[in-house]
Enzyme design. Structure first.
Site, PDB file in Angstrom:
ATOM      1  N   ASP A   1       3.340 -10.678   9.063  1.00 60.93           N
ATOM      2  CA  ASP A   1       3.942 -10.734   7.720  1.00 60.93           C
ATOM      3  C   ASP A   1       4.844  -9.525   7.498  1.00 60.93           C
ATOM      4  O   ASP A   1       6.014  -9.670   7.158  1.00 60.93           O
ATOM      5  CB  ASP A   1       2.842 -10.780   6.657  1.00 60.93           C
ATOM      6  CG  ASP A   1       3.425 -10.857   5.253  1.00 60.93           C
ATOM      7  OD1 ASP A   1       4.259 -11.738   5.019  1.00 60.93           O
ATOM      8  OD2 ASP A   1       3.052 -10.028   4.407  1.00 60.93           O
TER       9      ASP A   1
ATOM     10  N   TYR B   1      -4.447 -12.387  -6.104  1.00 60.65           N
ATOM     11  CA  TYR B   1      -4.056 -12.221  -4.693  1.00 60.65           C
ATOM     12  C   TYR B   1      -4.891 -13.088  -3.765  1.00 60.65           C
ATOM     13  O   TYR B   1      -6.126 -13.060  -3.820  1.00 60.65           O
ATOM     14  CB  TYR B   1      -4.212 -10.740  -4.362  1.00 60.65           C
ATOM     15  CG  TYR B   1      -3.980 -10.309  -2.931  1.00 60.65           C
ATOM     16  CD1 TYR B   1      -3.024 -10.912  -2.111  1.00 60.65           C
ATOM     17  CD2 TYR B   1      -4.703  -9.242  -2.411  1.00 60.65           C
ATOM     18  CE1 TYR B   1      -2.810 -10.470  -0.817  1.00 60.65           C
ATOM     19  CE2 TYR B   1      -4.487  -8.785  -1.118  1.00 60.65           C
ATOM     20  CZ  TYR B   1      -3.549  -9.413  -0.327  1.00 60.65           C
ATOM     21  OH  TYR B   1      -3.350  -8.970   0.956  1.00 60.65           O
TER      22      TYR B   1
ATOM     23  N   CYS C   1       0.829  -1.211   0.000  1.00 64.39           N
ATOM     24  CA  CYS C   1       0.000   0.000   0.000  1.00 64.39           C
ATOM     25  C   CYS C   1       0.855   1.249   0.000  1.00 64.39           C
ATOM     26  O   CYS C   1       1.960   1.259   0.552  1.00 64.39           O
ATOM     27  CB  CYS C   1      -0.875   0.024   1.245  1.00 64.39           C
ATOM     28  SG  CYS C   1      -1.920  -1.413   1.340  1.00 64.39           S
TER      29      CYS C   1
ATOM     30  N   HIS D   1      -2.863 -12.985   3.409  1.00 66.93           N
ATOM     31  CA  HIS D   1      -3.308 -12.219   4.587  1.00 66.93           C
ATOM     32  C   HIS D   1      -4.783 -12.449   4.914  1.00 66.93           C
ATOM     33  O   HIS D   1      -5.371 -11.666   5.641  1.00 66.93           O
ATOM     34  CB  HIS D   1      -3.036 -10.714   4.384  1.00 66.93           C
ATOM     35  CG  HIS D   1      -1.642 -10.417   3.920  1.00 66.93           C
ATOM     36  ND1 HIS D   1      -1.356  -9.901   2.685  1.00 66.93           N
ATOM     37  CD2 HIS D   1      -0.451 -10.597   4.533  1.00 66.93           C
ATOM     38  CE1 HIS D   1      -0.047  -9.766   2.538  1.00 66.93           C
ATOM     39  NE2 HIS D   1       0.528 -10.192   3.647  1.00 66.93           N
TER      40      HIS D   1
END
Ligand code: SF4
Length: 725
Positions: A268, A170, A31, A173
């Site tokens: 992570d 994706y 991000c 997470h």
């Protein structure tokens, strides 16, 4: 100098399906809160990394449809042709520098907030989100599944139209729907999409197949997969479904992009306080032998030797990095050129994450003040223009993070002489001792990097153990003076909760201690029972509580805030801090003020009900209440502008904590900003920057003219006495 061939393996091209990366450096999807709304900033930020040698550069999570809207958090979007046009600029610039561009496709389901679109998300099973507890979803029918898969295909086609080379499907997470189908924690279905691994993987496998069919000849298909969600039997374990899924999907992907963890994603993007470089290796080593395609992994890689070991040992085929590429976009080039001591290593503080996590704030970095400023301010991380007033001599008083950064940038801008004068025997200000807090060792890189740069710059002289008062500063012989004298922790307990000192709080007494007294002066608590009073809310209170508990004290951590260290929820450190303090039996008391300190005793009250009095039997109190600027030197100097003029001082400025106590990143930014704009008409006031927002009737050229205007202004600026406010 002969090129060191030891690192050649990092610069070998690697084939990723129909594409070839020029080297093994992969700027992982991360991000930056720029999205498609700030296309200029997005394009310049990402492409600067390619200029610095990163072979593949990705977007952040990129929403594929309005049903997946993360407002107020900023994702990229591939909803329509407007998004395609805005992301095309990023691809163009990445291609201009010889890199590959990747788009990470995301449908967040129940975790997407949808505050903008107000659409009810569709999900695998109707159980509430563990991220947004009040939010659930509609359970997908098979028709819904086909529709969502259609969204993926349409977004992949748009990605191809924008010019992306890689389409990242994706599933890390636990954030995207594809992973939620795979993980039993979310998937409660009893049809052919639930139950066995083959059934739970079906949605993801079908989607990969459809995306590959849609764009697979022109784009490589990468797959970000959370190989272990760290949830034990409830989740994905590397040695079970981690291996199982890659075996099922391997033929459908061109590149595996491995991560670990769940929505508690500090596991992570591990902060250095709790995680060492390449901490994901044990998980990757379990799964990697079961794939035939190249694998990229992350783990805050900054050391070239750790990188080559990861490649040569077979752990990874590409070095993935988000934070190290933010802290130093030119990391690969510096390795290639053997400029190892110029690498600006990430310190693992996760300040960058916090800028996104607070919602809509653009990327910024502690180590790299230019991150996110490449377009709007025209700052390049490695290039510095010669200052129009470079013939001047500059005195910087105070060698903390702001002062060091300012001196480095001034010197790189070609000033004839820059003197950096520090009262202490070491450089670094508060960063001399913060790295000695438990787990904070890597934060020492803030000082290490700048010290190396200062040593190399011939036009900088560093003078230690020299205390300057106003008279000495005036008589120093400088044309420009920058005061960077930092801040100190309050000694009488004044704090943000009451705005008053605490009766009985006095750091001159043996039983009251400030952070500096503990860390710099070696002052020790009186007796075994210590109360740490934290009104600051960032790392200091919890770090000192941990340190003192590890030293054998019985520690009570009291805060008027509703949880300990609340800012660390944005830096992803909070869960680990809580576990650590819990493990050390630190007694945590939230929502309480501290109102009185006496010998052997402290008293406070509940912040929402002052009738509820609390008392603690303690021997010492650590006051982590607030910091105050060391501004007396600046105030003395600004009080007499005539005296400054008489001594030929044309500009007086202050930077960093001396202006206002703040985060280290902001102090460094302040020093950098002043040095970048020291030849503007009034350096005390930041130059305007490009604001990317819709202005009716405005054309692209007019945005760019803002920056051009700055350059013109800088060239023509008149040097005059200018005092910052
Ligand atoms: Fe690294 Fe901190 Fe910069 Fe993030 S803000 S890239 S963690 S130095």
């Amino acid at each position: 100098m002969a090129k060191n061939t030891k690192y050649d393996v990092l610069f070998e091209p690697i084939k990723i399906g129909p594409k070839t990366s020029p080297n093994r450096f992969y700027k992982a999807p991360h991000c930056n809160a720029l999205g498609v709304e700030r296309p200029g900033a997005q394009a310049y930020f990402r492409s600067t990394a390619v200029e610095g040698g990163w072979g593949v550069v990705n977007t952040e999570y990129c929403s594929i449809h309005p049903e997946s809207d993360d407002t107020p958090y900023v994702s990229a979007r591939l909803w329509d042709d407007g998004d395609v046009r805005n992301l095309a600029l990023m691809c163009e610039r990445i291609h201009d520098h010889g890199g590959l561009a990747g788009a990470q496709l995301w449908y967040g389901s129940k975790h997407a907030l949808n505050y903008e679109t107000r659409v009810a998300p569709r999900g695998v099973s109707q159980v509430p989100s563990d991220y947004v507890p009040y939010q659930s979803c509609t359970t997908m029918s098979k028709r819904d599944i086909r529709e969502i898969q259609g969204f993926y295909v349409a977004a992949a086609r748009r990605a191809r139209s924008a010019g992306f080379d890689l389409v990242n499907v994706y599933g890390g997470h636990t954030h995207p729907i594809l992973h939620q189908f795979l993980e039993p924690f979310y998937n409660k279905r009893t049809d052919e999409y639930g139950g066995t691994l083959e059934n739970r993987a079906r949605m993801w496998l079908e989607t990969l197949e459809m995306v590959r069919e849609a764009v697979g000849d022109s784009c490589a298909i990468s797959c970000r997969f959370g190989i272990d969600t760290l949830r034990g039997d409830l989740g994905i374990k590397a040695e079970e479904d981690g291996i199982g899924f890659v075996q099922l999907a391997d033929h459908l992907v061109d590149l595996w992009d491995f991560v670990i963890g769940n929505l508690e994603w500090g596991e992570d993007a591990g902060p250095s306080r709790f995680f060492k470089e390449n901490f994901q290796r044990p998980f990757v080593e379990i799964v990697k032998p079961h794939v035939s395609k190249p694998v990229v992994g992350v783990g805050r890689f900054t050391s070239p030797d750790v990188m080559i070991d990861a490649i040569k040992s077979g752990q990874l085929d590409m070095i993935g990095a988000a934070r190290p590429s933010i802290a130093d976009p030119f990391l690969p080039k510096k390795i290639e050129e053997g400029r190892f001591d110029d690498i600006r290593e990430c310190i693992g503080c996760n300040f960058c994450v916090s800028r996104w996590a607070v919602g809509a704030a653009r990327i910024a970095c502690t180590q790299n003040a230019t991150a996110g400023e490449e377009y709007r301010r025209g700052w390049h991380p490695e290039r510095f223009s010669r200052a129009a007033n470079a013939e001047a001599d500059v005195l910087v008083v105070g060698a903390g993070p702001a002062g060091m950064e300012c001196a480095v940038v001034l010197a790189k801008r070609g000033f004839r002489r820059v003197h950096l004068v520090e009262a202490n025997s070491e450089l670094g200000g508060s960063m001399r001792w913060i790295p000695r807090l438990p787990g904070f060792g890597e934060w020492g890189r803030v000082v290490d990097y700048r010290k190396v740069q200062l040593d190399k710059l011939k036009n900088v002289e560093v003078i230690l153990e020299a205390t300057l008062d106003a008279k000495k500063v005036r008589e120093y012989g400088a044309d420009i003076v920058v005061v960077a004298t930092g801040s100190h922790w309050a000694e009488k307990g004044i704090n943000g909760a009451t705005h008053e000192p605490i009766p009985g709080a006095d750091a001159s007494l043996p039983q009251c201690l400030t952070p500096e007294q503990i860390m710099v002066e070696g002052k020790r608590p009186v007796g075994p029972r210590v109360l740490v009073y934290d009104c600051d809310g960032y790392f200091m209170g919890s770090a000192l509580a941990e340190k003192l508990a590890r030293e054998g004290h019985a520690v009570t951590l009291v805060t008027p805030l509703d949880q300990i260290a609340p800012f660390t929820q944005y830096t992803l450190e909070l869960p680990r801090i809580r576990r650590t303090l819990c493990g050390l039996n630190v007694h945590v008391v939230t929502e309480h003020t501290l109102d009185l300190i006496e010998s052997g005793f402290a008293r406070g009250a509940h912040i929402y009900d002052s009738r509820k009095i609390a008392t603690w039997e303690i021997d010492s109190v650590v006051l982590v209440t607030c910091r105050n600027s060391n501004e007396s030197l600046f105030r003395d100097l600004e009080a007499d502008p005539d005296a400054l003029a008489r001594e030929g001082i044309r500009g007086l400025y202050r930077i960093g904590d001396c202006v206002s106590p703040r985060l280290i990143a902001d102090a460094i930014f302040d020093g950098h900003r002043l040095a970048r704009e020291i030849d503007s008409a009034n350096p005390a006031v930041p130059l305007p920057y490009i604001r990317e927002y819709r202005v009716l009737g405005r054309r692209d050229a007019e945005y760019d003219a803002v920056l051009d205007g700055q350059k013109v202004e800088a060239r023509s600026s008149q040097i005059r006495v200018s005092i910052s406010k």
